[in-house]
Enzyme design. Structure first.
Site, short mmCIF file in Angstrom:
data_model
loop_
_atom_site.label_atom_id
_atom_site.label_comp_id
_atom_site.label_asym_id
_atom_site.label_seq_id
_atom_site.Cartn_x
_atom_site.Cartn_y
_atom_site.Cartn_z
CE1 TYR A 174 13.04 31.65 3.96
CE2 TYR A 174 12.84 29.15 3.99
CZ TYR A 174 12.80 30.29 3.25
OH TYR A 174 12.37 30.60 1.99
CG MET A 226 8.53 23.64 -0.50
SD MET A 226 7.51 24.61 -1.44
CE MET A 226 6.56 25.09 0.08
CE LYS A 245 -0.45 0.13 4.99
NZ LYS A 245 -1.22 0.05 6.37
#
Length: 374
Positions: free
Chosen positions: A266, A314, A39
């Site tokens: 950041y 990101m 799965k």
């Protein structure tokens, strides 16, 4: 595993021979028929390639969460038995039945829906799921008698074939799992009274298949372990004779020499202590690298181990490598097989406060999966 020399921009190497080895090893260890769970795109490794490798290792059938995943295996050329056990309300099972997909049944209504998908000469194969203490999917004990009686009736008239009865354990403690095991055995007894005699009974997933032999029942569902990851907090994959199948890597995309006190990424949660070299790795939380592992996740560059420096963004993160020589294009490995000197998915899980299952499964679609053999 011998790694290809030049990493792609974002790459997860998937060692299919490791999956085959793990299934073969676990099948011998448990002495049981194996349902290989593929799965969630094979826990991030690729469902079709993982299924093929598991079958080559001796798995008898495959398990997925839903019918869509099962049909994707059929489209990928997998013709082995496939069980799907989590269904949308009111799902139409006709396409699944047409492709020979076995259905996990957790409610009386699903049993009726499965029977409605049968054709005159092709009964639908079902596995009845029992609630034995996990408080998730499954037929409650108060409903067993009615469900078993109806399943037996539908089997007699040729609409269904009850191929299995199953449940799932919490892995909370041996006592909790043995209590669930006793409830499962009560369910098996009630099914027999109703006239059901399915050939498969499966309760144990990876954890119990290894640690609780009485839960095997001659058939086990193996998920995380076939990908070479340990389901235990106190045992490594090597302790269990397993080989991790995924290596996550990327080439260093930029190198920068900075002075002492330079802020990194950041929020400047990392500032350099001295003049140093920073290496930029083009993987971030969009690729499944957990932001929670900022300033903690291990990385090997040029054969030396470092940690992520500052926040994971990101698309990228930074590694403070000190005076270690690093060049653009050098390989950065986030995790792989620790017996080969790489960090493990378990280390990333600890750094992120999660489990190794999530680390591999969450790797995103921008990361190219490259099958390799060892």
């Amino acid at each position: 595993m011998s790694l290809p020399a030049t990493p792609r921009f974002r790459e997860a190497l998937v060692d299919v021979s490791a999956i085959e080895h793990n299934v073969r090893h676990l099948r011998a260890l448990t002495g049981s028929e194996v349902i290989a769970v593929v799965k969630a795109d094979g826990y991030g490794h690729g469902a079709v390639r993982s299924a093929a490798a598991a079958l080559a290792g001796g798995a008898a059938r495959l398990g997925v969460a839903d019918v869509g995943e099962a049909l994707a295996l059929r489209r990928g050329g997998i013709d082995a038995p496939v069980l799907a056990w989590l269904h949308a309300p009111g799902e139409d099972f006709r396409e699944a039945a047409a492709h020979g997909i076995e259905l996990g049944i957790s409610r009386y209504e699903q049993l009726q829906q499965a029977a409605a998908a049968a054709s005159a000469d092709h009964p639908v194969a079902v596995h009845l799921k029992l609630e034995t203490g996990l408080s998730r999917n499954g037929v409650a004990p108060a409903d067993w008698r009615v469900l078993f009686a109806e399943a037996a009736r539908l089997e007699r008239i040729g609409h269904l074939r009850v191929r299995g009865i199953f449940s799932h354990l919490s892995n909370t403690s041996v006592d909790d799992d043995r209590a669930a095991l006793r409830r499962f055995e009560e369910g098996l007894g009630a099914a027999a009274v109703a006239g059901l005699a399915p050939p498969l009974r499966h309760l144990a997933a990876s954890h119990a298949a290894i640690a609780l032999p009485e839960a095997r029942f001659g058939c086990v569902r193996l998920g995380v372990s076939i990908y070479g990851l340990s389901p235990f907090d106190d045992k490594t994959s090597a302790d269990l004779g397993l080989r991790p199948a995924m290596t996550l890597r990327a080439p260093v995309a930029a190198v920068r020499r900075v002075p002492a006190g330079a802020g990194v990424s950041y929020g400047y949660t990392h500032r350099t202590d001295a003049e140093t070299t920073l290496a930029l790795v083009p993987l971030g939380y969009a690729d499944g690298v957990p932001r929670q592992a900022s300033s903690a996740g291990p990385v090997v560059i040029g054969g030396r181990r470092f940690a992520v420096s500052g926040r994971i963004a990101m698309d990228q993160f930074v590694v403070d490598v000190g005076d270690h020589p690093v060049a653009v294009g050098d390989e950065a490995v986030l995790f792989g097989d620790p017996t080969l000197g790489m960090p493990s998915a378990d280390e990333w899980a600890r750094a992120a406060g999660t489990i190794n299952y999530e680390i591999v499964t969450r790797i995103g679609p921008r990361v190219v999966r490259t099958p390799v053999t060892s």
